[in-house]
Design a protein around this motif. Sequence first.
Motif, short mmCIF file in Angstrom:
data_model
loop_
_atom_site.label_atom_id
_atom_site.label_comp_id
_atom_site.label_asym_id
_atom_site.label_seq_id
_atom_site.Cartn_x
_atom_site.Cartn_y
_atom_site.Cartn_z
N MET A 1 0.83 -1.21 0.00
CA MET A 1 0.00 0.00 0.00
C MET A 1 0.86 1.26 0.00
O MET A 1 0.55 2.24 -0.67
CB MET A 1 -0.95 0.00 1.20
CG MET A 1 -2.09 -0.98 1.09
SD MET A 1 -3.05 -0.78 -0.44
CE MET A 1 -3.79 0.82 -0.16
N ARG A 2 1.96 1.23 0.77
CA ARG A 2 2.87 2.39 0.79
C ARG A 2 3.39 2.66 -0.63
O ARG A 2 3.39 3.79 -1.10
CB ARG A 2 4.05 2.13 1.73
CG ARG A 2 3.79 2.54 3.16
CD ARG A 2 5.06 2.47 4.01
NE ARG A 2 4.67 2.04 5.35
CZ ARG A 2 4.93 0.84 5.87
NH1 ARG A 2 5.62 -0.06 5.19
NH2 ARG A 2 4.51 0.54 7.08
N ALA A 3 3.81 1.58 -1.27
CA ALA A 3 4.33 1.73 -2.63
C ALA A 3 3.22 2.17 -3.57
O ALA A 3 3.43 2.99 -4.46
CB ALA A 3 4.94 0.41 -3.09
N GLY A 4 2.01 1.62 -3.34
CA GLY A 4 0.87 1.92 -4.22
C GLY A 4 0.48 3.39 -4.17
O GLY A 4 0.29 4.02 -5.21
N ILE A 5 0.39 3.94 -2.97
CA ILE A 5 -0.03 5.34 -2.87
C ILE A 5 1.08 6.24 -3.40
O ILE A 5 0.80 7.27 -4.05
CB ILE A 5 -0.47 5.72 -1.43
CG1 ILE A 5 -1.16 7.10 -1.41
CG2 ILE A 5 0.70 5.72 -0.46
CD1 ILE A 5 -2.53 7.16 -1.99
N ALA A 6 2.32 5.85 -3.17
CA ALA A 6 3.44 6.65 -3.70
C ALA A 6 3.38 6.67 -5.22
O ALA A 6 3.55 7.73 -5.86
CB ALA A 6 4.77 6.08 -3.22
N GLU A 7 3.11 5.52 -5.79
CA GLU A 7 3.03 5.42 -7.25
C GLU A 7 1.85 6.23 -7.79
O GLU A 7 1.97 6.94 -8.80
CB GLU A 7 2.87 3.95 -7.63
CG GLU A 7 3.39 3.60 -9.00
CD GLU A 7 3.17 2.13 -9.31
OE1 GLU A 7 2.63 1.83 -10.37
OE2 GLU A 7 3.53 1.27 -8.46
N ALA A 8 0.72 6.12 -7.10
CA ALA A 8 -0.47 6.86 -7.55
C ALA A 8 -0.22 8.36 -7.48
O ALA A 8 -0.61 9.11 -8.38
CB ALA A 8 -1.68 6.47 -6.70
N GLU A 9 0.44 8.79 -6.40
CA GLU A 9 0.69 10.23 -6.24
C GLU A 9 1.77 10.74 -7.19
O GLU A 9 1.86 11.94 -7.43
CB GLU A 9 1.05 10.54 -4.79
CG GLU A 9 -0.17 10.41 -3.88
CD GLU A 9 0.12 10.66 -2.40
OE1 GLU A 9 -0.80 11.08 -1.69
OE2 GLU A 9 1.27 10.43 -1.95
N ALA A 10 2.56 9.80 -7.70
CA ALA A 10 3.62 10.21 -8.64
C ALA A 10 3.12 10.29 -10.07
O ALA A 10 3.85 10.70 -10.97
CB ALA A 10 4.78 9.22 -8.55
N GLU A 11 1.86 9.90 -10.29
CA GLU A 11 1.30 10.00 -11.65
C GLU A 11 1.34 11.46 -12.09
O GLU A 11 0.91 12.34 -11.35
CB GLU A 11 -0.16 9.53 -11.67
CG GLU A 11 -0.36 8.03 -11.63
CD GLU A 11 0.01 7.34 -12.93
OE1 GLU A 11 0.18 8.02 -13.95
OE2 GLU A 11 0.16 6.10 -12.89
N PRO A 12 1.83 11.73 -13.28
CA PRO A 12 1.80 13.12 -13.75
C PRO A 12 0.35 13.59 -13.91
O PRO A 12 -0.53 12.76 -14.15
CB PRO A 12 2.52 13.06 -15.10
CG PRO A 12 2.53 11.63 -15.49
CD PRO A 12 2.40 10.81 -14.25
N PRO A 13 0.10 14.90 -13.75
CA PRO A 13 -1.28 15.38 -13.91
C PRO A 13 -1.82 14.98 -15.28
O PRO A 13 -1.08 14.97 -16.25
CB PRO A 13 -1.13 16.91 -13.82
CG PRO A 13 0.21 17.16 -13.22
CD PRO A 13 1.07 15.98 -13.53
N ALA A 14 -3.10 14.65 -15.30
CA ALA A 14 -3.71 14.22 -16.55
C ALA A 14 -3.85 15.40 -17.50
O ALA A 14 -4.17 16.52 -17.08
CB ALA A 14 -5.08 13.60 -16.27
N ASP A 15 -3.61 15.14 -18.77
CA ASP A 15 -3.76 16.18 -19.78
C ASP A 15 -5.25 16.45 -20.02
O ASP A 15 -6.02 15.51 -20.23
CB ASP A 15 -3.11 15.70 -21.09
CG ASP A 15 -3.08 16.78 -22.16
OD1 ASP A 15 -2.02 17.01 -22.73
OD2 ASP A 15 -4.16 17.38 -22.43
N PRO A 16 -5.66 17.73 -19.99
CA PRO A 16 -7.08 18.03 -20.25
C PRO A 16 -7.56 17.49 -21.60
O PRO A 16 -8.76 17.25 -21.78
CB PRO A 16 -7.13 19.55 -20.25
CG PRO A 16 -5.93 19.98 -19.49
CD PRO A 16 -4.88 18.93 -19.70
N GLY A 17 -6.65 17.26 -22.52
CA GLY A 17 -7.04 16.70 -23.82
C GLY A 17 -7.68 15.34 -23.71
O GLY A 17 -8.44 14.92 -24.58
N LEU A 18 -7.41 14.65 -22.58
CA LEU A 18 -8.00 13.33 -22.36
C LEU A 18 -9.52 13.40 -22.26
O LEU A 18 -10.21 12.40 -22.45
CB LEU A 18 -7.46 12.72 -21.07
CG LEU A 18 -6.23 11.80 -21.17
CD1 LEU A 18 -5.85 11.31 -19.80
CD2 LEU A 18 -6.53 10.63 -22.10
#
Lengths: 355, 324
Positions: free
Chosen positions: A312-329
Amino acid sequence: MSQVLPAEGGLRRVIGDGESLPDGEVEGLGDAELLALYRDLVLLRTYDERSVVYHRQGRIGTYAIFWNHEAMQAGAAFALEERDWIFPSYRESAIGLVRGMPASTVLSWWRGHPAGWWNPEDSNVASICVPIGTHVPHAVGFAWGSKLKGEDRVAIAFFGDGATSEGAFHEGATFAGVTKAPAILFCNNNQWAISTPLAEQTAAPTLADKAIGYGMPGLRVDGCDVLAVYEATRDAVERARAGEGPTFIEAVTYRSAPHATADDPSIYIDPERVEEARESECVGRYERYLVRAGVLTEETIESVKNEALELMRAGIAEAEAEPPADPGLVFEHAYADPPATLADDLAELRRILGG
Amino acid sequence: MAEKLLVEAVNDALHVEMERDASILVLGEDVGKLGGVFRATAGLQERFGADRCFDTPLAEAGILGTAVGLCMAGWRPVVEMQYDAFSYPALDQLINHVGRYRWRTRGAMSFPLTIRMPYGGGVRAPELHDDSPETYYVHTPGVKVAIPSTPADAKGLLAAAIRDPDPVVVLEPKLHYRTAKQEVPEGEHVVPLGEARLAREGTDVTLIAYGAMIPLAERAADALEGEASCEVLDLRSLKPLDEDALLASVSKTGRAVVVQEAPRVAGFAAEVAAVLAEKAIFDLQGPVLRVTGYDVPYPYWQIEDAYMPSVERVVDAARRLLAA
C-alpha cells in the motif's frame, strides 16, 4: 449442490468459534491454499483501512468502505480461475488486487485520475459499476456470450442487498435463468443500503428466496466466513461449468463501517449491533481459525501484514507520482471514431488554455 | 438491383451483414421465429440458427444490458427494440453504460453494438407506439444516431451502423416500412455515417429533415413549385452530423426550415438551428424556423394528424421566410 427449490434457509458455515462451535474444513484446500487465502484477506483489509486514512489525509476522494466484506470478496474470487470474469460494484473496487492488479491503479480510481481506469482484459475484472445493480446483465451477457463461443468462462457479479430491488438485477437474473448462463449472482447482504435497512428493502424472508423466481438455486452463506463463501462459490462454479446454469449466493454480514467516507451512520444505526459485528469480523475470525489449525504462526501474521502495508505504501506513492492528466483526455476514448466536432472543441480549449 | 420496401431493405442488410461477419448476433423481443412484429428480422433464425438470432425475455434494459456483456465476450450484437417508446426502459443501460463503457476502459474495449427500432407516428396505433425519441439518443455521449428515409439508405446506414466500432442507434420510419419502395443495391451496401443526402436541389429555401419527414418535405417542395425553389436536405445521420452539407446548402439558399416530428423543446431541430446560428448567421436572410410536433404527449390517434408536421405547416413556414 442444492436444488432450485427451496432456497437455503440457514447460513452455511465452516469456521467455528474455538469454543462450543466446532471448526469444519473444506475439502481440497491444503495449507498453501489456506495461507494464500489469508494473504488475500489481509491485502483487502489493508487496502481498505489505509484508504480511509488516505481519504482523511486528503490523498484520495470519497471512498466506499468495504471493511468486513473482505471474506466475501476474497472467498468468492478464490473459487474462480484466472480466465473467469469478475464484475465488481464500487464496494469491490479493490478486488482486482487478488489478481495482481496494482494498488496504485485502484487508488488512482479513487483519486479521480485516469490511471485508475483499467483495461478489463488485463486481469479479467470489469470496470467498477457505480449505478446499482446495472452490471448484473453485463455479467450475464458475458457468461452467455462465452458459452455461445464454446469458451469455458464463468462470470460473477457482486452487488449489495439494495441492488436486489433494482430492475436491472431482476432483468439480469431473468436472462441468466433463461439462457442458462454460467453466471454467479453474488449478493453481499450487509443489511443496509446507506441508511435503509433490509426490512424496508424487501418483504422477502431471505434474499436467496428471490432466486427461485428466476429458476436458479439460492445459496445462503455466512459472509464473514471466508471458507464457507469459498465453498459455496466453488459449488456455483462447478454448476456453471457443468452447463447447469446460474446460481444466486446470498452472503450475509452486517455493515460495520459507514457506507462511504461521506456517510454518518450514527444518525441511523445501532452502535451496539455494529460493535457486535466488529467483534466477529471476518479477517480475525479466519486468522484465529488458522492459528487453531496450526497453519498460521504469529510470525507469518506479522510478515503477511507488513507485506500488505508495504504494498500500500508503494501503491499510494506510485499513484501520487502519476503526472497530472492532460485536459485533452477529456475528448479521448468516448468514441473509437469520434465526430469531428470533438477535435474542434479540443482545439478551442487548447487555444483558451494556452497549451 | 431489385425494388424493395424499406422494411425489406432492413431485412436484406441483416442477412448480408450476418453472412459477412459471424460475430454478429440479432436479439430482441419476437425477432426469432416470428421475425419481428414488422418482419424486419424474418428468416434470420432459419438461416443463421437460434444461437445467432434469438428471442429474449420481454425486458428492454435486460436486452441492452446483456448486449453490453455480449460485446465484452467478443460478439457484435444487433438489438431490436420493438417500438420507439418501448426503448425507454433501456435508456438506463444506454446512458450509464453503452455510451460510457469504452471511455471507462480508456479505449481498451469497444462496444460495437447496434440498436435498431421502428419509430414515429401517423400509423393509427395505440399509445406509446408513435414516438420520435431521437433526442434522447443524440444527447447521449458515446452513442451515434442514424435515421434513414429511403429503402436504399435503410440498408446502407444499418450496414454502416453494424460495422461501426461505436454503439449506433438506428431509427427506422415505421410509417414508410411498407410505403417507401425503390431499387436497393444487391449484396454489400454501406452508406457512411455522417454524410447527408441532397434529396432535392433548390435555390430559395432549404427544408432540413430526416426519416419520415423527408417524404413530407418533398411534398411541401412540390406544393411550392412555381412559387419557390426548395432544396431538401436529408440529414440521414444526426451524430455525426454532416455540418458541411448543412452549411453549404444554407449558404446557397439563405433560408432554412427544420422539420421534426418530435416535440419542439430541445429537439434535434433546435440543434440544427443552433449550428446555423453559430456558423451560418451571415448567410441567412431570415430566422431559422422549426416545424415540429408539440410539447404534449403524442395524441389520440383520431387527431394525431393535428400533431404531426404537415405539408401545410411546412409550406406556411417556407412562405413566411420567403416573405420576410
